[in-house]
Design an enzyme around this catalytic site. Structure first.
Site, PDB file in Angstrom:
ATOM      1  N   TYR A 190      56.043  -9.600  52.412  1.00 31.09           N
ATOM      2  CA  TYR A 190      55.881  -8.711  51.245  1.00 31.09           C
ATOM      3  C   TYR A 190      57.133  -8.759  50.372  1.00 31.09           C
ATOM      4  O   TYR A 190      57.056  -8.865  49.149  1.00 31.09           O
ATOM      5  CB  TYR A 190      55.607  -7.299  51.752  1.00 31.09           C
ATOM      6  CG  TYR A 190      55.341  -6.260  50.689  1.00 31.09           C
ATOM      7  CD1 TYR A 190      54.066  -6.100  50.153  1.00 31.09           C
ATOM      8  CD2 TYR A 190      56.348  -5.405  50.244  1.00 31.09           C
ATOM      9  CE1 TYR A 190      53.814  -5.122  49.190  1.00 31.09           C
ATOM     10  CE2 TYR A 190      56.106  -4.429  49.294  1.00 31.09           C
ATOM     11  CZ  TYR A 190      54.826  -4.289  48.767  1.00 31.09           C
ATOM     12  OH  TYR A 190      54.582  -3.319  47.818  1.00 31.09           O
TER      13      TYR A 190
HETATM   14  N1  LIG Z   1      52.624   2.624  47.391  1.00 28.08           N
HETATM   15  C1  LIG Z   1      53.847   2.226  47.173  1.00 28.08           C
HETATM   16  O1  LIG Z   1      54.817   2.906  47.535  1.00 28.08           O
HETATM   17  C2  LIG Z   1      54.123   0.935  46.449  1.00 28.08           C
HETATM   18  C3  LIG Z   1      55.445   0.649  46.150  1.00 28.08           C
HETATM   19  C4  LIG Z   1      55.732  -0.517  45.469  1.00 28.08           C
HETATM   20  C5  LIG Z   1      54.735  -1.369  45.092  1.00 28.08           C
HETATM   21  N2  LIG Z   1      53.447  -1.076  45.414  1.00 28.08           N
HETATM   22  C6  LIG Z   1      52.424  -2.031  44.959  1.00 28.08           C
HETATM   23  O2  LIG Z   1      51.480  -1.355  44.161  1.00 28.08           O
HETATM   24  C7  LIG Z   1      50.239  -2.056  44.220  1.00 28.08           C
HETATM   25  C8  LIG Z   1      49.137  -1.074  44.562  1.00 28.08           C
HETATM   26  O3  LIG Z   1      49.418  -0.543  45.844  1.00 28.08           O
HETATM   27  P1  LIG Z   1      48.926   0.889  46.350  1.00 28.08           P
HETATM   28  O4  LIG Z   1      50.102   1.572  46.867  1.00 28.08           O
HETATM   29  O5  LIG Z   1      48.086   1.523  45.322  1.00 28.08           O
HETATM   30  O6  LIG Z   1      48.074   0.406  47.617  1.00 28.08           O
HETATM   31  P2  LIG Z   1      46.608   0.700  48.098  1.00 28.08           P
HETATM   32  O7  LIG Z   1      46.282   2.146  47.929  1.00 28.08           O
HETATM   33  O8  LIG Z   1      46.565   0.079  49.445  1.00 28.08           O
HETATM   34  O9  LIG Z   1      45.663  -0.118  47.078  1.00 28.08           O
HETATM   35  C9  LIG Z   1      45.690  -1.507  47.037  1.00 28.08           C
HETATM   36  C10 LIG Z   1      44.661  -2.014  46.041  1.00 28.08           C
HETATM   37  O10 LIG Z   1      44.730  -3.445  46.042  1.00 28.08           O
HETATM   38  C11 LIG Z   1      43.460  -3.964  46.370  1.00 28.08           C
HETATM   39  N3  LIG Z   1      43.554  -5.138  47.231  1.00 28.08           N
HETATM   40  C12 LIG Z   1      44.218  -5.259  48.408  1.00 28.08           C
HETATM   41  N4  LIG Z   1      43.991  -6.472  48.943  1.00 28.08           N
HETATM   42  C13 LIG Z   1      43.166  -7.123  48.087  1.00 28.08           C
HETATM   43  C14 LIG Z   1      42.545  -8.396  48.079  1.00 28.08           C
HETATM   44  N5  LIG Z   1      42.710  -9.258  49.093  1.00 28.08           N
HETATM   45  N6  LIG Z   1      41.762  -8.728  47.033  1.00 28.08           N
HETATM   46  C15 LIG Z   1      41.555  -7.872  46.007  1.00 28.08           C
HETATM   47  N7  LIG Z   1      42.082  -6.646  45.969  1.00 28.08           N
HETATM   48  C16 LIG Z   1      42.888  -6.277  46.987  1.00 28.08           C
HETATM   49  C17 LIG Z   1      42.716  -2.876  47.122  1.00 28.08           C
HETATM   50  O11 LIG Z   1      41.344  -3.118  46.979  1.00 28.08           O
HETATM   51  P3  LIG Z   1      40.191  -2.271  47.768  1.00 28.08           P
HETATM   52  O12 LIG Z   1      40.396  -0.840  47.364  1.00 28.08           O
HETATM   53  O13 LIG Z   1      38.931  -2.833  47.248  1.00 28.08           O
HETATM   54  O14 LIG Z   1      40.432  -2.474  49.216  1.00 28.08           O
HETATM   55  C18 LIG Z   1      43.250  -1.625  46.436  1.00 28.08           C
HETATM   56  O15 LIG Z   1      42.468  -1.338  45.300  1.00 28.08           O
HETATM   57  C19 LIG Z   1      50.431  -3.158  45.243  1.00 28.08           C
HETATM   58  O16 LIG Z   1      50.748  -4.364  44.581  1.00 28.08           O
HETATM   59  C20 LIG Z   1      51.622  -2.660  46.056  1.00 28.08           C
HETATM   60  O17 LIG Z   1      52.305  -3.705  46.656  1.00 28.08           O
HETATM   61  C21 LIG Z   1      53.109   0.055  46.079  1.00 28.08           C
END
Ligand SMILES: NC(=O)c1ccc[n+]([C@@H]2O[C@H](COP(=O)([O-])OP(=O)(O)OC[C@H]3O[C@@H](n4cnc5c(N)ncnc54)[C@H](OP(=O)(O)O)[C@@H]3O)[C@@H](O)[C@H]2O)c1
Length: 262
Positions: free
Chosen positions: A167
């Site tokens: 990651y």
């Molecule tokens: N949460 C944090 O603290 C944080 C911090 C820094 C960066 N981020 C980044 O922010 C972004 C969103 O993360 P989040 O925290 O909102 O996570 P999340 O709640 O786990 O949501 C992830 C989203 O990405 C989609 N996804 C995952 N794998 C996929 C795949 N193989 N193909 C297509 N779609 C896929 C999921 O689709 P489904 O719903 O259909 O499963 C979901 O809509 C990510 O890039 C993550 O790395 C998050």
């Protein structure tokens, strides 16, 4: 109406009439960003691995904001499916004005236990698919002479993290790719930037929040004194998607409660 900055008005933040593609829009940060862009006036094309063709939370939120919503269910681990998505988007009647590359996954294991499969999966979903989709959609933006691309970076675009080597590699590369694309596309009217969320309460960070030691250590370091909420990302997304950011290129904007300042 001016807001006190010469030459800038609230109208510059309006997304009325624009079409935004938001990947990972089904939940978490993507759901909040899609909602925020719609509240600023953008119609939304949502994409995610298991996005419902009809009746999703994100569809409801976008339509409640008075905008249109279209769903695409695409697995970003499947490169051919990502290319097919790009073809559909580029071939559609309505051009994509804003591309938010937000879909992402994470694999947690110490380096010595980090398998090839986990590495390949995370790199494919979090990095390679983002590149392939952006190359294709971005080419059309360059030809038209306008567009906004927003990547979702991370604190691990700047730091090493613990137990998430794949990651970290992907998110550090996203920061580099943001700058590389901006260097090529800025003169063509296409803005490429990234948002780096801090520690946000979503499914992605559930394991951290369930670990009292890690969770406490993280909270202690956040100057704002709380974990972020997905809705905290809306303002930065609207800014980077709108003409208010027309002279902003190649930046990685932290929205982190002050984490990186510590
Ligand atoms: N949460 C944090 O603290 C944080 C911090 C820094 C960066 N981020 C980044 O922010 C972004 C969103 O993360 P989040 O925290 O909102 O996570 P999340 O709640 O786990 O949501 C992830 C989203 O990405 C989609 N996804 C995952 N794998 C996929 C795949 N193989 N193909 C297509 N779609 C896929 C999921 O689709 P489904 O719903 O259909 O499963 C979901 O809509 C990510 O890039 C993550 O790395 C998050």
């Amino acid at each position: 109406m001016t807001i006190g900055i010469p030459g800038t008005s609230l109208a510059a933040f309006s997304l009325k009439g624009r079409l935004a593609v938001v990947t990972g829009a089904r939940r978490g940060i993507g759901l909040a960003i899609a909602t925020g862009l719609a509240e600023a006036g953008a119609d939304i094309v949502g994409v995610s691995a298991s996005l419902e063709p009809d009746g999703s939370d994100v569809q409801r939120a976008v339509e409640n904001a008075g905008c249109t919503f279209t769903a695409h269910q695409v697995d970003f681990a499947d490169r051919e499916a990502v290319k097919a998505l790009a073809e559909r988007l580029v071939g559609a009647d309505r051009p994509v004005d804003i591309l938010v590359n937000n879909a992402g996954t994470i694999a947690r294991a110490p380096v010595v236990d980090h398998t090839d499969e986990a590495w390949d999966h995370v790199i494919e979903v979090d990095l390679t698919s983002q590149f392939v989709l952006t190359r294709e959609v971005g080419r059309a933006m360059v030809e038209r002479g306008s567009g906004k691309v927003i990547f979702t970076a991370s604190m691990l675009s700047f730091q090493g993290g613990i137990n998430v080597v794949g990651y970290t590699a992907a998110k550090s590369a996203i920061a580099g790719m943001t700058k590389a694309l901006a260097n090529e596309w800025a003169s063509h009217g296409v803005n490429v930037n990234a948002i780096a969320p801090g520690y946000i309460a979503t499914d992605n960070t559930e394991a951290l929040r369930n670990d009292p030691a890690r969770s406490g250590a993280i909270l202690d370091r956040i100057p704002a004194g709380r974990w972020g909420e997905a809705r905290d990302l809306k303002g930065a997304a609207v800014f980077l998607a709108s003409s208010a950011s027309d002279y902003v290129h190649g930046t990685v904007l932290p929205v982190d409660g002050g984490w990186l300042g510590r």
